[in-house]
Design a protein around this motif. Structure first.
Motif, PDB file in Angstrom:
ATOM      1  N   LEU A  11      -8.729  31.541  41.592  1.00  0.00           N
ATOM      2  CA  LEU A  11      -7.335  31.122  41.576  1.00  0.00           C
ATOM      3  C   LEU A  11      -7.145  29.907  42.474  1.00  0.00           C
ATOM      4  O   LEU A  11      -7.662  29.882  43.599  1.00  0.00           O
ATOM      5  CB  LEU A  11      -6.447  32.264  42.051  1.00  0.00           C
ATOM      6  CG  LEU A  11      -4.949  31.995  42.156  1.00  0.00           C
ATOM      7  CD1 LEU A  11      -4.363  31.715  40.780  1.00  0.00           C
ATOM      8  CD2 LEU A  11      -4.260  33.190  42.811  1.00  0.00           C
ATOM      9  N   ALA A  12      -6.447  28.910  41.967  1.00  0.00           N
ATOM     10  CA  ALA A  12      -6.145  27.719  42.755  1.00  0.00           C
ATOM     11  C   ALA A  12      -4.700  27.311  42.497  1.00  0.00           C
ATOM     12  O   ALA A  12      -4.134  27.637  41.448  1.00  0.00           O
ATOM     13  CB  ALA A  12      -7.089  26.573  42.396  1.00  0.00           C
ATOM     14  N   SER A  17      -8.475  22.285  44.271  1.00  0.00           N
ATOM     15  CA  SER A  17      -9.829  22.022  43.767  1.00  0.00           C
ATOM     16  C   SER A  17     -10.627  23.311  43.657  1.00  0.00           C
ATOM     17  O   SER A  17     -10.390  24.272  44.395  1.00  0.00           O
ATOM     18  CB  SER A  17     -10.571  21.062  44.697  1.00  0.00           C
ATOM     19  OG  SER A  17      -9.916  19.820  44.808  1.00  0.00           O
ATOM     20  N   LEU A  18     -11.556  23.299  42.721  1.00  0.00           N
ATOM     21  CA  LEU A  18     -12.560  24.351  42.586  1.00  0.00           C
ATOM     22  C   LEU A  18     -13.859  23.697  42.161  1.00  0.00           C
ATOM     23  O   LEU A  18     -13.843  22.647  41.502  1.00  0.00           O
ATOM     24  CB  LEU A  18     -12.140  25.387  41.538  1.00  0.00           C
ATOM     25  CG  LEU A  18     -11.047  26.395  41.892  1.00  0.00           C
ATOM     26  CD1 LEU A  18     -10.675  27.201  40.652  1.00  0.00           C
ATOM     27  CD2 LEU A  18     -11.498  27.316  43.004  1.00  0.00           C
ATOM     28  N   ARG A  19     -14.964  24.325  42.481  1.00  0.00           N
ATOM     29  CA  ARG A  19     -16.265  23.854  42.001  1.00  0.00           C
ATOM     30  C   ARG A  19     -16.960  24.995  41.293  1.00  0.00           C
ATOM     31  O   ARG A  19     -17.203  26.061  41.879  1.00  0.00           O
ATOM     32  CB  ARG A  19     -17.151  23.331  43.134  1.00  0.00           C
ATOM     33  CG  ARG A  19     -18.404  22.656  42.595  1.00  0.00           C
ATOM     34  CD  ARG A  19     -19.288  22.047  43.665  1.00  0.00           C
ATOM     35  NE  ARG A  19     -20.143  23.032  44.313  1.00  0.00           N
ATOM     36  CZ  ARG A  19     -21.306  22.738  44.892  1.00  0.00           C
ATOM     37  NH1 ARG A  19     -21.734  21.488  44.900  1.00  0.00           N
ATOM     38  NH2 ARG A  19     -22.013  23.681  45.485  1.00  0.00           N
ATOM     39  N   SER A  82      -7.510  17.934  41.609  1.00  0.00           N
ATOM     40  CA  SER A  82      -6.153  17.712  41.071  1.00  0.00           C
ATOM     41  C   SER A  82      -5.867  18.665  39.911  1.00  0.00           C
ATOM     42  O   SER A  82      -5.401  18.263  38.845  1.00  0.00           O
ATOM     43  CB  SER A  82      -6.007  16.260  40.605  1.00  0.00           C
ATOM     44  OG  SER A  82      -6.250  15.359  41.664  1.00  0.00           O
ATOM     45  N   LEU A  83      -6.150  19.919  40.140  1.00  0.00           N
ATOM     46  CA  LEU A  83      -5.998  20.915  39.075  1.00  0.00           C
ATOM     47  C   LEU A  83      -4.551  21.044  38.626  1.00  0.00           C
ATOM     48  O   LEU A  83      -3.609  20.889  39.424  1.00  0.00           O
ATOM     49  CB  LEU A  83      -6.520  22.266  39.558  1.00  0.00           C
ATOM     50  CG  LEU A  83      -8.049  22.392  39.585  1.00  0.00           C
ATOM     51  CD1 LEU A  83      -8.475  23.570  40.438  1.00  0.00           C
ATOM     52  CD2 LEU A  83      -8.594  22.516  38.175  1.00  0.00           C
ATOM     53  N   LYS A  84      -4.401  21.329  37.342  1.00  0.00           N
ATOM     54  CA  LYS A  84      -3.094  21.506  36.725  1.00  0.00           C
ATOM     55  C   LYS A  84      -3.021  22.889  36.087  1.00  0.00           C
ATOM     56  O   LYS A  84      -4.063  23.454  35.715  1.00  0.00           O
ATOM     57  CB  LYS A  84      -2.874  20.448  35.637  1.00  0.00           C
ATOM     58  CG  LYS A  84      -3.011  19.014  36.106  1.00  0.00           C
ATOM     59  CD  LYS A  84      -2.884  18.052  34.930  1.00  0.00           C
ATOM     60  CE  LYS A  84      -3.034  16.610  35.389  1.00  0.00           C
ATOM     61  NZ  LYS A  84      -2.919  15.653  34.252  1.00  0.00           N
ATOM     62  N   VAL A 121     -10.796  30.536  35.433  1.00  0.00           N
ATOM     63  CA  VAL A 121     -10.107  29.615  36.341  1.00  0.00           C
ATOM     64  C   VAL A 121      -8.614  29.738  36.062  1.00  0.00           C
ATOM     65  O   VAL A 121      -8.175  29.574  34.924  1.00  0.00           O
ATOM     66  CB  VAL A 121     -10.572  28.161  36.132  1.00  0.00           C
ATOM     67  CG1 VAL A 121      -9.679  27.203  36.913  1.00  0.00           C
ATOM     68  CG2 VAL A 121     -12.017  28.004  36.547  1.00  0.00           C
ATOM     69  N   THR A 122      -7.858  30.037  37.093  1.00  0.00           N
ATOM     70  CA  THR A 122      -6.410  30.170  36.963  1.00  0.00           C
ATOM     71  C   THR A 122      -5.742  29.225  37.953  1.00  0.00           C
ATOM     72  O   THR A 122      -6.044  29.278  39.149  1.00  0.00           O
ATOM     73  CB  THR A 122      -5.953  31.609  37.225  1.00  0.00           C
ATOM     74  OG1 THR A 122      -6.629  32.484  36.314  1.00  0.00           O
ATOM     75  CG2 THR A 122      -4.454  31.741  37.033  1.00  0.00           C
ATOM     76  N   VAL A 123      -4.876  28.371  37.453  1.00  0.00           N
ATOM     77  CA  VAL A 123      -4.177  27.405  38.297  1.00  0.00           C
ATOM     78  C   VAL A 123      -2.693  27.734  38.268  1.00  0.00           C
ATOM     79  O   VAL A 123      -2.067  27.737  37.206  1.00  0.00           O
ATOM     80  CB  VAL A 123      -4.414  25.969  37.812  1.00  0.00           C
ATOM     81  CG1 VAL A 123      -3.732  24.974  38.761  1.00  0.00           C
ATOM     82  CG2 VAL A 123      -5.900  25.669  37.703  1.00  0.00           C
TER      83      VAL A 123
END
Length: 125
Positions: A11-12, A17-19, A82-84, A121-123
């Motif tokens: 979760l972000a 950012s995530l990698r 810059s996750l959306k 991946v959850t933004v």
């Protein structure tokens, strides 16, 4: 036997950012195309990025995501900045022979012959 194991999802917040990592076994990643795809609920699987001699990116992630590889670790990475909220999806690592990918197209899932199990991946906005 080829195995691809993804990790690093989670979760972000928007703008964060995530990698993601994709550890490969049974195949030397430097000799193959390695790609990242994603699939959101109710949508088709879509291309995100790929790496072979050069890198390839979907327009939606260009400038925000970076694909790279560590040949010594036989691992591919996807740095996501810059996750959306629209980046929310299950992300899959994939591998395919260069000749097959060249004929099918780097963005075509059918050209890749091995896939990982996916990482969520959850933004949040």
């Amino acid at each position: 036997q080829v195995q691809l194991v993804e990790s690093g999802g989670g979760l972000a917040q928007a703008g964060g950012s995530l990698r993601l990592s994709c550890a490969a076994s049974g195949r030397t990643i430097s000799s193959y195309f390695m790609g990242w795809f994603r699939q959101a609920p109710g949508k088709e699987r879509e291309f995100v990025a790929a790496i072979s001699v050069i890198t390839y990116y979907a327009d939606s992630v260009k400038g925000r995501f970076t694909i790279s590889r560590d040949n010594a670790k036989n691992t591919v990475y996807l740095q996501m900045n810059s996750l959306k909220p629209e980046d929310t999806a299950v992300y899959y690592c994939a591998s395919g022979p260069r000749g097959t990918i060249a004929r099918a197209g780097v963005m075509t899932p059918s050209g890749y012959d091995y896939w990982g199990q996916g990482t969520q991946v959850t933004v949040s906005s």
